[in-house]
Design a protein around this motif. Structure first.
Motif, PDB file in Angstrom:
ATOM      1  N   PRO A 150      41.505 -35.524  52.009  1.00 14.04           N
ATOM      2  CA  PRO A 150      42.192 -35.042  50.807  1.00 14.04           C
ATOM      3  C   PRO A 150      42.569 -33.573  50.871  1.00 14.04           C
ATOM      4  CG  PRO A 150      40.367 -36.448  50.197  1.00 14.04           C
ATOM      5  CD  PRO A 150      40.258 -36.225  51.677  1.00 14.04           C
ATOM      6  N   ASP A 151      41.756 -32.768  51.583  1.00 13.59           N
ATOM      7  CA  ASP A 151      42.040 -31.334  51.626  1.00 13.59           C
ATOM      8  C   ASP A 151      42.359 -30.840  53.030  1.00 13.59           C
ATOM      9  OD1 ASP A 151      39.550 -31.590  52.728  1.00 13.59           O
ATOM     10  OD2 ASP A 151      38.580 -30.079  51.475  1.00 13.59           O
ATOM     11  N   SER A 152      42.824 -31.747  53.901  1.00 17.06           N
ATOM     12  CA  SER A 152      43.311 -31.272  55.195  1.00 17.06           C
ATOM     13  C   SER A 152      44.605 -30.506  54.967  1.00 17.06           C
ATOM     14  CB  SER A 152      43.515 -32.444  56.149  1.00 17.06           C
ATOM     15  OG  SER A 152      44.437 -33.384  55.637  1.00 17.06           O
ATOM     16  N   PRO A 153      44.956 -29.598  55.889  1.00 16.94           N
ATOM     17  CA  PRO A 153      46.066 -28.663  55.603  1.00 16.94           C
ATOM     18  C   PRO A 153      47.364 -29.340  55.186  1.00 16.94           C
ATOM     19  CG  PRO A 153      44.860 -27.958  57.548  1.00 16.94           C
ATOM     20  CD  PRO A 153      44.299 -29.303  57.173  1.00 16.94           C
ATOM     21  N   GLY A 154      47.761 -30.390  55.897  1.00 17.14           N
ATOM     22  CA  GLY A 154      49.011 -31.046  55.553  1.00 17.14           C
ATOM     23  C   GLY A 154      48.958 -31.761  54.216  1.00 17.14           C
ATOM     24  N   MET A 155      47.823 -32.408  53.928  1.00 16.77           N
ATOM     25  CA  MET A 155      47.688 -33.074  52.633  1.00 16.77           C
ATOM     26  C   MET A 155      47.742 -32.058  51.501  1.00 16.77           C
ATOM     27  SD  MET A 155      47.587 -36.395  52.641  1.00 16.77           S
ATOM     28  CE  MET A 155      46.775 -36.827  51.089  1.00 16.77           C
ATOM     29  N   LEU A 156      47.093 -30.927  51.672  1.00 16.96           N
ATOM     30  CA  LEU A 156      47.137 -29.902  50.625  1.00 16.96           C
ATOM     31  C   LEU A 156      48.548 -29.353  50.460  1.00 16.96           C
ATOM     32  CD1 LEU A 156      43.846 -27.829  51.045  1.00 16.96           C
ATOM     33  CD2 LEU A 156      44.445 -29.439  49.223  1.00 16.96           C
ATOM     34  N   HIS A 157      49.282 -29.222  51.568  1.00 13.67           N
ATOM     35  CA  HIS A 157      50.652 -28.732  51.449  1.00 13.67           C
ATOM     36  C   HIS A 157      51.518 -29.722  50.685  1.00 13.67           C
ATOM     37  CE1 HIS A 157      54.075 -26.210  52.445  1.00 13.67           C
ATOM     38  NE2 HIS A 157      54.743 -27.329  52.692  1.00 13.67           N
ATOM     39  N   HIS A 158      51.199 -30.998  50.795  1.00 15.17           N
ATOM     40  CA  HIS A 158      51.942 -32.027  50.070  1.00 15.17           C
ATOM     41  C   HIS A 158      51.279 -32.352  48.739  1.00 15.17           C
ATOM     42  CE1 HIS A 158      53.752 -32.412  54.046  1.00 15.17           C
ATOM     43  NE2 HIS A 158      54.749 -33.075  53.475  1.00 15.17           N
ATOM     44  N   GLN A 159      50.603 -31.376  48.185  1.00 13.13           N
ATOM     45  CA  GLN A 159      50.057 -31.449  46.824  1.00 13.13           C
ATOM     46  C   GLN A 159      50.466 -30.139  46.139  1.00 13.13           C
ATOM     47  OE1 GLN A 159      49.142 -31.957  43.760  1.00 13.13           O
ATOM     48  NE2 GLN A 159      47.296 -33.176  44.138  1.00 13.13           N
ATOM     49  N   LYS A 160      51.508 -30.199  45.328  1.00  6.24           N
ATOM     50  CA  LYS A 160      52.107 -28.991  44.770  1.00  6.24           C
ATOM     51  C   LYS A 160      51.580 -28.624  43.391  1.00  6.24           C
ATOM     52  CE  LYS A 160      55.033 -28.103  48.138  1.00  6.24           C
ATOM     53  NZ  LYS A 160      54.969 -26.853  48.936  1.00  6.24           N
ATOM     54  N   ALA A 161      50.834 -29.515  42.750  1.00  5.19           N
ATOM     55  CA  ALA A 161      50.358 -29.232  41.400  1.00  5.19           C
ATOM     56  C   ALA A 161      49.221 -28.228  41.431  1.00  5.19           C
ATOM     57  CB  ALA A 161      49.884 -30.520  40.729  1.00  5.19           C
ATOM     58  N   ALA A 162      49.179 -27.342  40.433  1.00  5.18           N
ATOM     59  CA  ALA A 162      48.090 -26.376  40.333  1.00  5.18           C
ATOM     60  C   ALA A 162      46.770 -27.122  40.182  1.00  5.18           C
ATOM     61  CB  ALA A 162      48.324 -25.453  39.131  1.00  5.18           C
TER      62      ALA A 162
END
Length: 837
Positions: free
Chosen positions: A551-563
């Motif tokens: 859930p918090d790997s770099p690419g997954m986090l980049h594809h999560q734009k909500a605050a």
């Protein structure tokens, strides 16, 4: 007759620095990467990003974190060039027409400056008659200035205004979400994004046609408002307008010197256009022909569209509950089963008619009858509205203002008025268009988001929403209602987001509390609400190469734009489930939670019809692969929410709802016929044993909700983790679990699986439950990226079966199907190990 020559071939995009540098910083066009080229081939319509992608000079910004490496494109100036095609014409006038330029451009022809543009949302026309003798092969240049440069220039002129994102999108008339949103990438486009053509004409042309379509006393009326442009030679000539609607033809004389006319056609007993589920969608050809009676050929210009006969009204009358907000079509009040629509691609020139049709057909197949085109995007192409006309989808169209204070000074104000007039007129023929809405969240933002003090009296858009736009709609197409904003209570006498008045947005639940809190209020119309979930597994795996995927790997986090998006997902899960044991369980449970959250809201609000007159889920679609509120992800794969919408938005719905006096079964009937039957109420043990059963007759009249009080003997004991309630009405069933999943005693799941392959290549996967199975899901995309299933989350009692049709599966296998099956039982029993969130 007018002569039209498309300008589509031979376009080139000039590279910055002659192809040896990327402008700001070291970008993908570093030394040698363009092979010494000054230009690359350009597609028109198109944009810089798509041209660079096609030339191999830009990595796909949708993958991994490539978006960051593409940022330079939006801050660079770009130039498009071509040579105009050869064309011989005997006409008096030649115009160069751009249907859309994105966004700040200077146009030159043979070195002569024709003009400049600064609005993506309108067309532009330039008189090139003086250039005609040498027009063939003449160099046409369209030089684009970075949207950032223009936005920052305008900001320096009008002063700072607050907004919800750290980008200057409110200072330029451009698709706001190209500057990024809480579900979208920051890809600031530039380019010739709509067609270009040369128009050669004589005497006069149709400069504008706006048909106002009404129905009264069984007669359909088309009143076409017509604007003419004349040449000098045509200035003193009487002309004729011929209007044809279906088989009805009328002619109207246009006096010499007149540049406006009104043509009218009346049709007795027209077939009415209805939203799907209410009736048919008949469309009538509508044709306006401009004639010169004195000319041998006679016909000068022609305009063609299709229209539909229907009435749309908006009931905003006060009542004991507050102020209504109910759409009625042909006099029939409608509970709007809606979805919000964003641009279907962050690079919108890649959206074609077939893609619009696929997405909108998905909406229809899910029971949707209203699509809200959100104000941070674009006025979609006619392909979008044509599909809505044919499919019976009502369109709520926002004017393009979202989540910001918009200056009302020049140079923006005149652009905004021209944009509004052009698009209201352009969309007027479409019967699907039901409502114009002034803005998204700006009236609310002024009151609640600390804008008022920051503005200190500066303009912020109120004059647009409560003045200019209402006037444009009233003058250009008064056949449709206008509403000043969403949310909006209809008056400053009430809070802009007061659920008792007008439209409401429900975001407090997603941001701060549990989705069961949707039941705390009954808004008159819920224009936005939603819950996030990641995209389908195959979509995430294609877009993100992280290994391992978490859930918090770099690419997954980049594809999560909500605050704090992942934090909200985690807190939402923790209220109902133990912490997931691994990524796959996290992925499944977040999708379950999304479907459950939306179901909780829609079931509650539909059960309160007609006080609540609509729900518009945020959102139907995505513009790239991302964790978001969408029901269909950025690779066009449906999430479990999509399949759940089919149940929630069906004409008939059974749901268990808490009321002040206890639980009731609400039977929602949105058909035109009585729904009569027997409700079977059962208290069921976790092992499937029926502990109590009651059968009660019910009748739900057309377009009403019937409530059946639930007797005490069928109610599970408060706090019981061993019992549940089922309510069945015909083929429909609802469940009520008295405790949250983490407190329920789910058995270890057991099922039998049967696989049958059909001659057409599809496979039928039949799962028969040996135990209670909660929210069983076959994740078809785990069987292969192109594999689809027709069924979403399904709860089964012991002995019950579900058959899932699977398509696109190259090598069907029972073992593979079993490995792709997930259910809450397993997630709860194996939880608490805790995946890193």
């Amino acid at each position: 007759m007018k002569d039209v020559t498309p300008v589509v071939d031979g376009w080139k995009l000039r590279l910055p620095g002659g192809g040896t540098g990327a402008g700001p910083g070291d970008g993908p066009l570093g030394p040698g990467t363009a092979g010494g080229q000054d230009t690359v081939a350009a597609a028109v319509p198109g944009c810089v990003h798509t041209d660079l992608l096609a030339a191999g000079l830009l990595a796909d910004p949708f993958l991994d974190r490539n978006e960051q490496d593409a940022a330079w494109v939006g801050r660079t100036d770009w130039t498009y060039e071509t040579a105009l095609p050869a064309h011989t014409t005997g006409h008096e006038r030649s115009d160069l027409v751009f249907d859309g330029l994105d966004t700040v451009a200077e146009i030159t022809l043979g070195g002569r400056r024709l003009g400049a543009t600064r609005n993506m949302h309108r067309s532009h026309r330039f008189d090139v008659t003086a250039d005609r003798s040498a027009i063939a092969g003449t160099a046409l240049t369209v030089a684009f200035t970075s949207a950032y440069t223009e936005a920052e220039r305008v900001r320096s002129l009008v002063g700072e205004r607050p907004n919800s994102y750290p980008e200057p999108f409110q200072y330029i008339r451009k698709m706001a979400c190209s500057f990024g949103w809480d579900w979208g990438p920051t890809l600031v486009t530039a380019g010739i994004w709509k067609p270009v053509r040369l128009e050669h004409w004589s005497t006069a042309r149709l400069a504008g046609v706006t048909p106002q379509v009404t129905v009264a006393a069984g007669t359909g009326r088309v009143e076409a408002g017509i604007v003419l442009e004349r040449t000098a030679a045509g200035a003193g000539r009487p002309l004729t307008i011929r209007l044809r609607v279906g088989e009805t033809v009328t002619e109207t004389a246009v006096p010499a010197e007149a540049d406006r006319a009104t043509a009218v056609a009346e049709i007795a007993d027209p077939d009415l256009w209805w939203p799907h589920g209410y009736g048919r969608q008949p469309l009538y050809d509508c044709e306006v022909t401009l004639l010169d009676p004195a000319a041998p050929a006679g016909e000068l210009d022609r305009w063609q569209r299709r229209v539909g006969f229907r009435t749309v009204t908006l009931d905003t009358s006060p009542d004991e509950h507050g102020t209504a907000f109910t759409l009625a079509v042909n006099g029939t009040p409608v509970f709007a089963r809606g979805v919000n629509w964003i641009p279907d691609d962050a690079l919108p020139t890649r959206i074609d008619a077939a893609r619009y049709r696929r997405r909108l057909q998905q909406a229809v197949d899910a029971g949707v009858d209203l699509v809200r085109v959100w104000g941070g995007g674009i006025y979609e192409s006619d392909d979008f509205y044509d599909a809505c006309d044919e499919l019976g989808l009502l369109v709520w169209q926002d004017f393009l203002f979202a989540c910001a204070a918009y200056p009302e000074e020049q140079p923006l104000r005149s652009e905004i008025e021209a944009e509004a007039r052009e698009n209201v007129a352009r969309l007027a023929p479409h019967p699907s268009l039901a409502l114009w809405n002034g803005n998204n969240e700006n009236l609310w933002g002024f009151r609640d988001w600390e804008w008022e003090d920051a503005l200190a009296g500066d303009s912020w858009g109120e004059g647009y929403y409560l003045g200019l736009l209402a006037r444009v709609v009233a003058e250009t197409d008064p056949t449709r209602p206008y509403w000043a904003g969403s949310p909006w209570s209809g008056s400053w006498d009430h809070h802009p987001n007061d659920p008792r008045h007008g439209t409401a947005h429900s975001w407090e639940v997603w941001n701060r509390t549990d989705y069961t809190d949707y039941r705390d209020s009954v808004p008159r119309f819920v224009a936005e609400f939603g819950w996030q979930a990641p995209p389908a597994y195959a979509t995430a795996r294609r877009a993100v190469s992280d290994d391992p995927l978490t859930p918090d790997s770099p690419g997954m986090l980049h594809h999560q734009k909500a605050a704090d998006g992942n934090g909200k997902l985690t807190r939402g899960l923790a209220r109902h489930f133990p912490l997931p044991a691994d990524f796959d369980t996290w992925h499944y449970l977040t999708q379950v939670n999304q479907a459950r959250a939306v179901a909780t809201g829609i079931e509650h609000w539909r059960s309160h019809w007609p006080v609540c007159a609509g729900t518009v889920v945020w959102q139907l679609n995505d513009c790239w692969p991302v964790t978001s509120w969408a029901a269909v992800d950025g690779d066009e794969r449906p999430k479990p929410l999509y399949h759940e919408l089919k149940r929630l938005y069906a004409d008939r719905l059974v749901t268990v709802q808490p009321r002040p006096d206890g639980l009731v079964a609400a039977l929602v009937n949105q058909t035109a016929q009585d729904w009569t039957g027997t409700a079977v109420l059962c208290r069921v043990a976790v092992d499937g044993a029926v502990l109590a059963e009651v059968r009660l007759p019910f009748t739900a009249a057309p377009r009403t909700v019937a409530e059946v009080a639930l007797p005490a003997q069928v109610l599970p004991a408060d706090g019981s983790g061993k019992e549940l309630l089922t309510v069945r009405a015909g083929e429909l069933r609802a469940f009520w679990f008295p405790v949250r999943d983490k407190d329920f005693g789910y058995p270890e799941p057991g099922w039998d699986l049967d696989l049958a392959v059909h001659p057409d290549g599809s496979a039928a996967v039949t799962v028969t439950a040996r135990t209670l199975l909660r929210d069983l899901l076959l994740q078809a995309d785990r069987l292969g990226p192109g594999v689809t299933a027709d069924t979403g989350l399904t709860t089964l009692l012991p002995g019950e079966s579900v058959t899932i049709t699977v398509r696109g599966w190259e090598v069907p296998s029972s073992d593979a199907a079993a490995a792709a099956l997930y259910c809450v039982n397993t997630a709860v029993r194996e939880g608490d190990a805790g995946v890193a969130l």
